[in-house]
Design an enzyme around this catalytic site. Structure first.
Site, PDB file in Angstrom:
ATOM      1  N   HIS A   1      -4.651  14.240  -9.458  1.00 25.31           N
ATOM      2  CA  HIS A   1      -5.130  12.715  -9.852  1.00 25.31           C
ATOM      3  C   HIS A   1      -4.557  12.807 -11.215  1.00 25.31           C
ATOM      4  O   HIS A   1      -4.451  11.274 -11.188  1.00 25.31           O
ATOM      5  CB  HIS A   1      -6.582  12.190  -9.979  1.00 25.31           C
TER       6      HIS A   1
ATOM      7  N   GLU B   1      -4.752   2.373  -4.256  1.00 26.77           N
ATOM      8  CA  GLU B   1      -3.312   3.081  -4.135  1.00 26.77           C
ATOM      9  C   GLU B   1      -2.470   0.840  -3.758  1.00 26.77           C
ATOM     10  O   GLU B   1      -1.003   1.625  -2.874  1.00 26.77           O
ATOM     11  CB  GLU B   1      -2.781   3.612  -2.900  1.00 26.77           C
TER      12      GLU B   1
ATOM     13  N   ASP C   1       1.134  -1.548   0.222  1.00 26.54           N
ATOM     14  CA  ASP C   1       0.099   0.258  -0.137  1.00 26.54           C
ATOM     15  C   ASP C   1       0.998   1.602   0.091  1.00 26.54           C
ATOM     16  O   ASP C   1       1.735   1.189   0.538  1.00 26.54           O
ATOM     17  CB  ASP C   1      -0.957  -0.285   1.070  1.00 26.54           C
TER      18      ASP C   1
ATOM     19  N   ASN D   1      -2.606  13.008  -4.418  1.00 30.49           N
ATOM     20  CA  ASN D   1      -3.765  13.283  -4.963  1.00 30.49           C
ATOM     21  C   ASN D   1      -5.071  14.575  -4.478  1.00 30.49           C
ATOM     22  O   ASN D   1      -4.453  15.529  -5.812  1.00 30.49           O
ATOM     23  CB  ASN D   1      -4.773  12.302  -4.805  1.00 30.49           C
TER      24      ASN D   1
ATOM     25  N   ASP E   1      -2.058   9.126 -10.567  1.00 26.87           N
ATOM     26  CA  ASP E   1      -1.966   7.757 -11.556  1.00 26.87           C
ATOM     27  C   ASP E   1      -1.125   7.930 -12.135  1.00 26.87           C
ATOM     28  O   ASP E   1      -0.295   6.599 -12.049  1.00 26.87           O
ATOM     29  CB  ASP E   1      -3.161   8.312 -13.007  1.00 26.87           C
TER      30      ASP E   1
END
Length: 263
Positions: free
Chosen positions: A155, A185, A142, A150, A159
């Site tokens: 975002h 994530e 994680d 973000n 990405d």
């Protein structure tokens, strides 16, 4: 030009009909060569009957040929065309089905396997390795503080981070490892035939590789870290319990300060 088997059979049928017509015509011509006075009245009547019989056969052969060429063959051609269309449609649907199946098992953003694929693969590996008595390792990763990425950079940058991590994971794992994005994530790696010690070393290499990456956002270099939870299958537990055990280790790594491997 290749013919359909039905067309080839029809052509053979036509050839047989033509041959029968030729033989019938030859027999009719032969009878015409017999002089009228060469036979007695009874024989003459029989010759006349054979002439009529051969004429009738000739008419039947010509009728069969006519119907075959102008009625039966067009029906065969129509059926062949429809069969080709159906075959092409089947191929197209099969290709679309494979594409849809691939899409259903692939994460659209990163191009790696998704949660559905991961769940199926984990169960299959457990079933197979139980049979041969070999270990199966599992790591759950994680990304640390990903929400801040973000929120701060948008975002699109988030990405880019996910894609970079996916590329890193795929580049470091073996061809038979299962590498998947579970969602958000969170990522997972199934490592067949790997027990606790090599699994921990492998996870440390991955953690260091992720920490060493730099993702650019304008003039800013983003540094990403990841927490990793590990588990080795105990030989009895179902896939769900195996996954939960690795997931608990992930939360332990988070609780202990993040950017670490916990097993």
């Amino acid at each position: 030009m290749r013919f359909h088997p039905a067309e080839s059979a029809f052509f053979v049928f036509i050839i047989v009909i033509l041959a029968a017509g030729v033989v019938t015509l030859h027999a009719y011509d032969y009878l015409q060569t017999i002089p009228a006075g060469a036979v007695d009245p009874i024989g003459g009547a029989r010759v006349a009957y054979l002439n009529r019989l051969l004429s009738a056969i000739g008419v039947l052969v010509a009728t069969a040929l006519f119907f075959g060429v102008f009625f039966i063959y067009p029906l065969i051609r129509k059926q062949v065309r429809e069969e080709k269309k159906l075959r092409a449609m089947t191929v197209s649907l099969s290709a679309r089905s494979e594409t849809l199946e691939h899409a259903a098992l692939t994460d659209a953003l990163t191009g790696m396997q998704n949660r559905r694929y991961f769940d199926d693969a984990l169960r299959e590996y457990i079933g197979e390795f139980k049979r041969i008595g070999r270990p199966v390792g599992l790591m759950i990763l994680d990304l640390d503080h990903f929400k801040q990425v973000n929120d701060t950079h948008g975002h699109d940058v988030g990405d880019d981070v996910l894609k970079a991590v996916a590329k890193c994971l795929k580049g470091m794992t073996r061809y038979h490892d299962v590498v998947a994005r579970l969602g958000g994530e969170e990522f997972a790696v199934v490592t067949p035939n790997m027990d606790a010690e090599p699994l921990a070393r492998f996870a440390e290499r991955i953690r260091n590789a992720v920490a060493g990456m730099a993702v650019m956002s304008g003039n800013v270099r983003l540094r990403i870290t990841t927490s990793v939870g590990l588990a080795v299958w105990d030989g009895k537990e179902p896939a769900e319990d195996f996954y939960r055990r690795a997931d608990r280790q992930l939360y332990e790594a988070k609780r202990m300060g993040r950017n670490r491997v916990c097993a």
